[in-house]
Scaffold this active site. Structure first.
Site, PDB file in Angstrom:
ATOM      1  N   HIS A  85       0.833  -1.217   0.000  1.00 49.00           N
ATOM      2  CA  HIS A  85       0.000   0.000   0.000  1.00 49.00           C
ATOM      3  C   HIS A  85       0.858   1.255   0.000  1.00 49.00           C
ATOM      4  O   HIS A  85       1.855   1.343   0.707  1.00 49.00           O
ATOM      5  CB  HIS A  85      -1.025  -0.007   1.134  1.00 49.00           C
ATOM      6  CG  HIS A  85      -0.493  -0.038   2.536  1.00 49.00           C
ATOM      7  ND1 HIS A  85      -0.337   1.102   3.299  1.00 49.00           N
ATOM      8  CD2 HIS A  85      -0.120  -1.064   3.339  1.00 49.00           C
ATOM      9  CE1 HIS A  85       0.105   0.758   4.501  1.00 49.00           C
ATOM     10  NE2 HIS A  85       0.257  -0.538   4.556  1.00 49.00           N
ATOM     11  N   ASP A  87      -0.536   4.277   0.595  1.00 48.49           N
ATOM     12  CA  ASP A  87      -1.082   5.276   1.526  1.00 48.49           C
ATOM     13  C   ASP A  87      -0.412   5.107   2.879  1.00 48.49           C
ATOM     14  O   ASP A  87       0.153   4.052   3.181  1.00 48.49           O
ATOM     15  CB  ASP A  87      -2.615   5.147   1.659  1.00 48.49           C
ATOM     16  CG  ASP A  87      -3.058   3.841   2.299  1.00 48.49           C
ATOM     17  OD1 ASP A  87      -2.461   2.787   1.986  1.00 48.49           O
ATOM     18  OD2 ASP A  87      -4.005   3.853   3.116  1.00 48.49           O
ATOM     19  N   GLU A 157      -5.260   1.084   2.397  1.00 46.91           N
ATOM     20  CA  GLU A 157      -5.067   0.057   3.423  1.00 46.91           C
ATOM     21  C   GLU A 157      -5.260   0.630   4.819  1.00 46.91           C
ATOM     22  O   GLU A 157      -5.848  -0.004   5.685  1.00 46.91           O
ATOM     23  CB  GLU A 157      -3.660  -0.553   3.301  1.00 46.91           C
ATOM     24  CG  GLU A 157      -3.503  -1.893   4.021  1.00 46.91           C
ATOM     25  CD  GLU A 157      -3.165  -1.788   5.498  1.00 46.91           C
ATOM     26  OE1 GLU A 157      -3.289  -2.793   6.202  1.00 46.91           O
ATOM     27  OE2 GLU A 157      -2.782  -0.691   5.958  1.00 46.91           O
ATOM     28  N   HIS A 217     -25.422  23.021  33.454  1.00 51.47           N
ATOM     29  CA  HIS A 217     -24.580  23.493  34.550  1.00 51.47           C
ATOM     30  C   HIS A 217     -24.379  22.318  35.505  1.00 51.47           C
ATOM     31  O   HIS A 217     -25.357  21.694  35.934  1.00 51.47           O
ATOM     32  CB  HIS A 217     -25.291  24.655  35.259  1.00 51.47           C
ATOM     33  CG  HIS A 217     -24.422  25.337  36.264  1.00 51.47           C
ATOM     34  ND1 HIS A 217     -24.099  24.776  37.467  1.00 51.47           N
ATOM     35  CD2 HIS A 217     -23.776  26.543  36.226  1.00 51.47           C
ATOM     36  CE1 HIS A 217     -23.299  25.587  38.141  1.00 51.47           C
ATOM     37  NE2 HIS A 217     -23.090  26.682  37.396  1.00 51.47           N
ATOM     38  N   HIS A 431       2.783   3.965  12.704  1.00 49.41           N
ATOM     39  CA  HIS A 431       1.596   4.667  13.226  1.00 49.41           C
ATOM     40  C   HIS A 431       1.949   5.664  14.337  1.00 49.41           C
ATOM     41  O   HIS A 431       1.040   6.223  14.951  1.00 49.41           O
ATOM     42  CB  HIS A 431       0.526   3.693  13.762  1.00 49.41           C
ATOM     43  CG  HIS A 431      -0.063   2.812  12.707  1.00 49.41           C
ATOM     44  ND1 HIS A 431      -1.330   2.294  12.795  1.00 49.41           N
ATOM     45  CD2 HIS A 431       0.433   2.368  11.527  1.00 49.41           C
ATOM     46  CE1 HIS A 431      -1.577   1.560  11.725  1.00 49.41           C
ATOM     47  NE2 HIS A 431      -0.517   1.588  10.944  1.00 49.41           N
TER      48      HIS A 431
HETATM   49  N1  BES Z   1       1.332  -2.834   8.342  1.00 48.85           N
HETATM   50  C1  BES Z   1       0.172  -2.783   9.132  1.00 48.85           C
HETATM   51  C2  BES Z   1      -0.258  -4.131   9.661  1.00 48.85           C
HETATM   52  C3  BES Z   1       0.662  -4.742  10.662  1.00 48.85           C
HETATM   53  C4  BES Z   1       1.126  -4.007  11.727  1.00 48.85           C
HETATM   54  C5  BES Z   1       0.983  -6.060  10.549  1.00 48.85           C
HETATM   55  C6  BES Z   1       1.959  -4.601  12.652  1.00 48.85           C
HETATM   56  C7  BES Z   1       1.798  -6.653  11.465  1.00 48.85           C
HETATM   57  C8  BES Z   1       2.296  -5.923  12.515  1.00 48.85           C
HETATM   58  C9  BES Z   1      -0.985  -2.226   8.337  1.00 48.85           C
HETATM   59  O1  BES Z   1      -0.621  -1.197   7.476  1.00 48.85           O
HETATM   60  C10 BES Z   1      -2.003  -1.664   9.304  1.00 48.85           C
HETATM   61  O2  BES Z   1      -1.698  -0.813  10.067  1.00 48.85           O
HETATM   62  N2  BES Z   1      -3.203  -2.174   9.279  1.00 48.85           N
HETATM   63  C11 BES Z   1      -4.277  -1.679  10.063  1.00 48.85           C
HETATM   64  C12 BES Z   1      -5.508  -2.294   9.490  1.00 48.85           C
HETATM   65  C13 BES Z   1      -6.745  -1.495   9.557  1.00 48.85           C
HETATM   66  C14 BES Z   1      -6.630  -0.065   9.191  1.00 48.85           C
HETATM   67  C15 BES Z   1      -7.871  -2.189   8.832  1.00 48.85           C
HETATM   68  C16 BES Z   1      -4.128  -2.085  11.519  1.00 48.85           C
HETATM   69  O3  BES Z   1      -3.580  -3.145  11.833  1.00 48.85           O
HETATM   70  O4  BES Z   1      -4.553  -1.310  12.372  1.00 48.85           O
HETATM   71 ZN    ZN Z   2      -0.335   0.597   8.916  1.00 49.82          ZN
END
Ligand code: BES
Ligand code: ZN
Length: 466
Positions: A85, A87, A157, A217, A431
Site C-alpha cells: 500500500h 497510503d 489500506e 450546569h 503509526h
Molecule cells: N502494516 C500494518 C499491519 C501490521 C502491523 C501487521 C503490525 C503486522 C504488525 C498495516 O498497514 C495496518 O496498520 N493495518 C491496520 C488495518 C486497519 C486499518 C484495517 C491495523 O492493523 O490497524
Molecule cells: Zn499501517
C-alpha cells in the site's frame, strides 16, 4: 554481474527513489491530502514502468486508485502477485516528530547502527513495498527473472481497504497467480529473521452516548441527571473483568484455542520481556490472564479504546455536565471470529447494559478477518530458502497482532495463501511519531525478495516436474 552486485551498484539510486516517494504525504484518512494520495499513485505507476513492467495502470475505485502492473515473461511460468500500500497513516501529532514526517532523513540509532530512514510510511508500507519494485528491477535487469510478476499496490489500506474487495472480485482473471507476496509486517530482529504466519482481524466501532438534550450546569443539574462521560467510562470499564477477559457475551464463542504443543512452540520465539518493558518504559506488561505476551498479541482477541472525548477539554475549567460523550473502540480478532458478528455482539451488549438515563448509538467502522498462513506451501518454503540464503539463518514462523484485511480476502477470493515476509521491526514506530525503517532492512529486503523470486520459480518448476 550478479543480482546482488546490481543491487550494490544501484544502492544510492534505490534509496533516493524511496526518499522521493516518502516526500509525498499520501495520508488516506484525511481528505486534505487527496491530491497527494493521487500523486503517490502516479509515482508508483511510473516506478513500475521504469522497473520494467509490460504495462502499468491506475485503476480507479470509488475511493483511491489501485496501481496495477505486470511482467509476463512466459505464460507457462509461475506467477507471483505482490501486494502493498502506498497510503500512509496521518502523521499527527507533528510536534512529537524530531524531524518533519514528510522530509525523510537518515539517522543512526542503537537498533539501526547503519542508519534508518525517518519518515511517515518508511516502514509502513512505502519502504517495504518499494523493495519489491527494486528486487523485480534487479532480477529483470540481470536476466534472472524466471517467474511472472504482478503488482497490486493500493491506496486505502490504512482506512480499511473498503474498495479492494470489489476490485479483487471483479478482477480474478487479471490477478490470477500462484502465490501472493506481501511485505507489510515485521520480523523479530535482523539476527532472528521471521515469516509472519498469522495476523489478527479487526472490528472498529464508534460509540456515542447521549444524556440530556443540551449541556447543563454541573451544579444546577449535577447529581440528578446522568453524565454521559461518567456513564461511558463505566460502560467501557465493564468490558473487561479482573482477569482482563472481555465480558461481551458470546465474544469468545468461536475463538480458536490452541493446544499446549502449539503454544509452547510459539513461546520459543526469541523474546525478552525485560527488554520489551524497558523499551516502552513500563513497569509491567498487562493482558489476559493465563497467556504470555507473545500469545496475547498473536493468538488472543482484544478490546481497546483508541480515543475518548466529550465535555470541556480546553484551557482552564468549565463546570459543565455534557450532553454527549464519544469513544472509538477497536477489537483485534483471531481466526473464526467474524468481524461483523463481533460488531453486532458489541452493539447489542452496550445497548443492553446502558442505563435508561442515556441513549447509546454504536456505529461500526471498517473491519477485517484474521488470517493464518500454512507453513507447508511452496511459497513458504521459498521464503524460508530466500531468508536462509540472505541471512544465513532459518526463518522463525510468528503470529503478529496487526491486521491486513486483504490477506483473508486473497485466501477466500483467489484461493491463495499470502506469504507475509516483512522486514520491519516492532521498534520502527509505525503509526507513531518518528516512524523509521532501517537502511540495512531495506537492502536486505530487496536481496531476499529477489531470492524469493528465484527459489519460488525453481521449486514450483520442480513440483511441475520441469
Ligand atoms: N502494516 C500494518 C499491519 C501490521 C502491523 C501487521 C503490525 C503486522 C504488525 C498495516 O498497514 C495496518 O496498520 N493495518 C491496520 C488495518 C486497519 C486499518 C484495517 C491495523 O492493523 O490497524
Ligand atoms: Zn499501517
Amino acid at each position: 554481474m550478479s543480482v546482488k552486485a546490481y543491487i550494490e551498484t544501484n544502492k544510492e539510486r534505490f534509496l533516493n527513489e524511496l526518499l522521493d516517494l516518502l516526500r509525498i504525504p499520501s495520508v488516506s484518512a484525511d481528505p486534505k491530502f487527496k491530491s497527494d494520495v493521487h500523486q503517490a499513485a502516479a509515482f508508483v505507476k511510473e516506478s513500475l514502468e521504469k522497473a520494467g513492467v509490460d504495462k502499468a495502470e491506475i485503476c480507479s475505485t470509488a475511493g483511491y486508485p489501485i496501481v496495477y502492473g505486470e511482467k509476463i515473461i512466459d505464460p507457462t511460468a509461475p506467477t507471483v502477485l505482490i501486494y502493498g500500500h502506498y497510503d500512509v497513516q496521518p502523521a499527527d501529532p507533528y510536534e512529537l516528530w524530531d524531524s518533519p514526517p514528510f522530509e525523510p532523513v537518515i539517522k543512526k540509532t542503537d537498533s539501526h547502527p547503519e542508519g534508518a530512514i525517518y519518515a511517515r510510511g518508511s516502514a509502513d508500507d512505502k519502504g517495504q513495498f518499494y523493495m519489491h519494485v527494486k528486487a523485480f528491477e534487479s532480477m529483470l535487469a540481470k536476466n534472472q527473472l524466471a517467474c511472472n510478476i504482478k503488482f497490486m499496490i493500493e491506496g486505502e489500506e490504512e482506512v480499511g481497504s473498503e474498495n479492494l474487495d470489489l476490485f479483487v472480485k471483479a478482477n480474478k482473471e487479471k490477478l490470477q497467480a500462484d502465490v501472493v507476496l506481501i511485505s507489510d509486517t515485521s520480523m523479530i530482529s535482523m539476527d532472528h529473521p521471521s515469516v509472519t504466519v498469522g495476523l489478527r482481524g479487526l472490528a472498529y466501532m464508534q460509540v456515542e452516548v447521549t444524556g440530556p438534550n443540551r449541556d447543563l450546569h454541573s451544579g444546577t443539574y449535577g447529581g440528578a441527571v446522568a453524565n454521559p462521560i461518567n456513564v461511558l467510562c463505566k460502560l467501557i470499564a465493564s468490558l473487561h473483568d479482573e482477569d482482563n477477559k472481555i465480558t461481551i457475551p458470546g465474544f469468545y464463542d468461536k475463538v480458536e484455542e490452541y493446544d499446549l504443543a502449539y503454544r509452547t512452540q510459539l513461546n520459543k520465539a526469541p523474546f525478552e520481556e525485560e527488554d520489551y518493558k524497558k523499551k516502552l518504559d513500563i513497569a509491567e506488561t498487562s493482558g489476559e490472564k493465563g497467556y504470555s505476551t507473545i500469545e496475547r498479541v498473536g493468538i488472543r482477541p482484544t478490546l481497546d479504546v483508541n480515543g475518548i472525548w466529550g465535555g470541556y477539554t480546553a484551557e482552564g475549567a468549565k463546570t459543565v455536565l455534557p450532553s454527549k460523550a464519544y469513544a472509538k473502540v477497536s477489537m483485534r480478532l483471531v481466526p473464526n471470529q467474524d468481524h461483523r458478528e463481533i460488531a453486532k455482539l458489541f452493539e447489542n451488549h452496550l445497548k443492553a447494559i446502558a442505563p435508561a438515563s442515556v441513549k447509546v448509538k454504536v456505529v461500526p467502522h471498517h473491519g477485517g478477518q484474521a488470517a493464518v498462513v500454512p507453513t507447508d506451501s511452496i511459497g513458504y518454503y521459498a521464503a524460508e530458502a530466500a531468508i536462509e540464503e540472505a541471512f544465513g539463518k532459518k526463518a522463525i514462523p510468528t503470529r503478529e497482532g496487526g491486521s491486513i484485511p486483504i490477506t483473508s480476502l486473497f485466501q477466500q477470493e483467489l484461493g491463495l495463501d499470502p506469504i507475509l515476509m516483512g522486514f520491519g521491526l516492532d521498534t520502527d514506530a509505525i503509526h507513531s511519531p518518528n516512524e523509521h525503517y532501517g537502511v540495512k532492512n531495506y537492502f536486505m529486503g530487496i536481496e531476499t525478495i529477489a531470492l524469493f523470486f528465484k527459489h519460488f520459480s525453481s521449486m514450483y518448476g520442480k513440483k511441475q516436474g520441469n
